[in-house]
Design an enzyme around this catalytic site. Structure first.
Site, PDB file in Angstrom:
ATOM      1  CB  SER A   1      -0.923   0.019   1.212  1.00 12.10           C
ATOM      2  OG  SER A   1      -1.716  -1.147   1.255  1.00 12.10           O
TER       3      SER A   1
HETATM    4  N1  SAH Z   1      -1.398  -3.929   3.369  1.00 16.23           N
HETATM    5  C1  SAH Z   1      -0.724  -4.695   2.351  1.00 16.23           C
HETATM    6  C2  SAH Z   1      -1.514  -4.587   1.073  1.00 16.23           C
HETATM    7  C3  SAH Z   1      -1.465  -5.802   0.265  1.00 16.23           C
HETATM    8  S1  SAH Z   1      -2.501  -5.777  -1.183  1.00 16.23           S
HETATM    9  C4  SAH Z   1       0.687  -4.155   2.166  1.00 16.23           C
HETATM   10  O1  SAH Z   1       0.899  -2.992   2.492  1.00 16.23           O
HETATM   11  O2  SAH Z   1       1.555  -4.867   1.683  1.00 16.23           O
HETATM   12  C5  SAH Z   1      -3.929  -6.647  -0.614  1.00 16.23           C
HETATM   13  C6  SAH Z   1      -3.716  -8.016  -0.049  1.00 16.23           C
HETATM   14  O3  SAH Z   1      -4.988  -8.587   0.220  1.00 16.23           O
HETATM   15  C7  SAH Z   1      -3.009  -8.984  -0.984  1.00 16.23           C
HETATM   16  O4  SAH Z   1      -1.904  -9.540  -0.352  1.00 16.23           O
HETATM   17  C8  SAH Z   1      -4.076 -10.036  -1.287  1.00 16.23           C
HETATM   18  O5  SAH Z   1      -3.543 -11.333  -1.476  1.00 16.23           O
HETATM   19  C9  SAH Z   1      -4.924  -9.964  -0.042  1.00 16.23           C
HETATM   20  N2  SAH Z   1      -6.276 -10.497  -0.220  1.00 16.23           N
HETATM   21  C10 SAH Z   1      -7.109 -10.349  -1.269  1.00 16.23           C
HETATM   22  N3  SAH Z   1      -8.261 -10.990  -1.053  1.00 16.23           N
HETATM   23  C11 SAH Z   1      -8.162 -11.569   0.173  1.00 16.23           C
HETATM   24  C12 SAH Z   1      -9.025 -12.386   0.952  1.00 16.23           C
HETATM   25  N4  SAH Z   1     -10.249 -12.729   0.547  1.00 16.23           N
HETATM   26  N5  SAH Z   1      -8.591 -12.798   2.159  1.00 16.23           N
HETATM   27  C13 SAH Z   1      -7.362 -12.459   2.620  1.00 16.23           C
HETATM   28  N6  SAH Z   1      -6.507 -11.695   1.930  1.00 16.23           N
HETATM   29  C14 SAH Z   1      -6.885 -11.253   0.712  1.00 16.23           C
END
Ligand code: SAH
EC number: 2.1.1.77
Length: 225
Positions: free
Chosen positions: A74
């Site tokens: 993010s």
């Molecule tokens: N806060 C994280 C953002 C990652 S992007 C950072 O700063 O790195 C969003 C994340 O949500 C991804 O890793 C994706 O795999 C996860 N995601 C998407 N759908 C999901 C679900 N149903 N359950 C758990 N995680 C999920």
């Protein structure tokens, strides 16, 4: 200057220096982040350790960056804003995070709240995030490989829930797992039309506040090996 050169020696790059981080904090202030604890934690959290080495020189830009598996770390502003919204009413004890990803938002929050329960559907991302948090000695986080649409009911209720992927609708399971007075920060929508929402559990129902337009990767279905 000496200190920057020193940083370069240790990391092989100059873009992780104190001055580079200070510039990011300054920018977050200009964009309206006011919570001093949040700013301080972002200043001291090494974001360059949460991205691939090839991208480390861009780690203190205020932008999302790819972390593999079609996912992104993010944007620092969004991490700051969402943390600030969660903490707006005072300190939090139990927080659930959906979408661990790189673990960066997890690492920031873990320094601001008592305990975090973080759910991720992609195993390899979760494993890497786990390693990073251990390396940074952030030990108040428990990880679960699973589907964020379901939350983590066994450990509910939570005083705060943060979702870092965009949901088509607010998952009912997450509302159910909020403690009285609990706060849910979640992007809702699809495609280009996404809004960050703050939902607070009140005595008779939920108060909803639209924070603004955002851009997140989608909250998908089911765990993935
Ligand atoms: N806060 C994280 C953002 C990652 S992007 C950072 O700063 O790195 C969003 C994340 O949500 C991804 O890793 C994706 O795999 C996860 N995601 C998407 N759908 C999901 C679900 N149903 N359950 C758990 N995680 C999920």
């Amino acid at each position: 200057m000496a200190r920057e050169q020193d940083g370069m020696m240790h990391r092989g790059i100059g873009m992780t220096s104190e001055r580079t981080r200070e510039r990011l904090i300054q920018r977050l202030r200009e964009e309206g982040i006011v919570n001093q604890n949040v700013l301080e934690v972002i200043r001291r959290t090494p974001r360059h350790l949460f991205v691939d080495e090839a991208l480390a020189h861009r780690a203190y830009e205020d932008t999302a960056l790819p972390i593999g598996n079609n996912q992104t770390i993010s944007q620092p502003y969004m991490v700051a804003r969402m943390s600030e919204l969660l903490l707006e009413d005072g300190p939090l004890d139990k927080v659930m995070e959906i979408g661990t990803g790189s673990g960066y938002q997890t690492a920031v929050l873990s320094q601001l709240v008592e305990r975090i329960f973080s759910v991720e559907r992609i195993k390899v991302l979760q494993d890497r995030a786990k390693e990073r948090l251990l390396e940074l000695n952030l030990r108040n986080v428990v990880f679960r490989w699973g589907d964020g649409w379901e939350g983590w009911p066994a450990l509910a209720p939570y005083n705060g829930i943060i979702v870092t992927a965009v949901a088509t609708d607010v998952p009912q399971a997450l509302l159910d797992q909020l403690a009285p007075g609990g706060r849910l920060v979640i992007p809702v929508g699809s495609g280009e039309v996404q809004q960050l929402m703050l939902i607070v559990r009140e005595e008779h129902g939920f108060a909803r506040r639209v924070i603004g337009n955002v851009r997140f990767v989608p909250l998908l279905n089911g765990p993935l090996a």
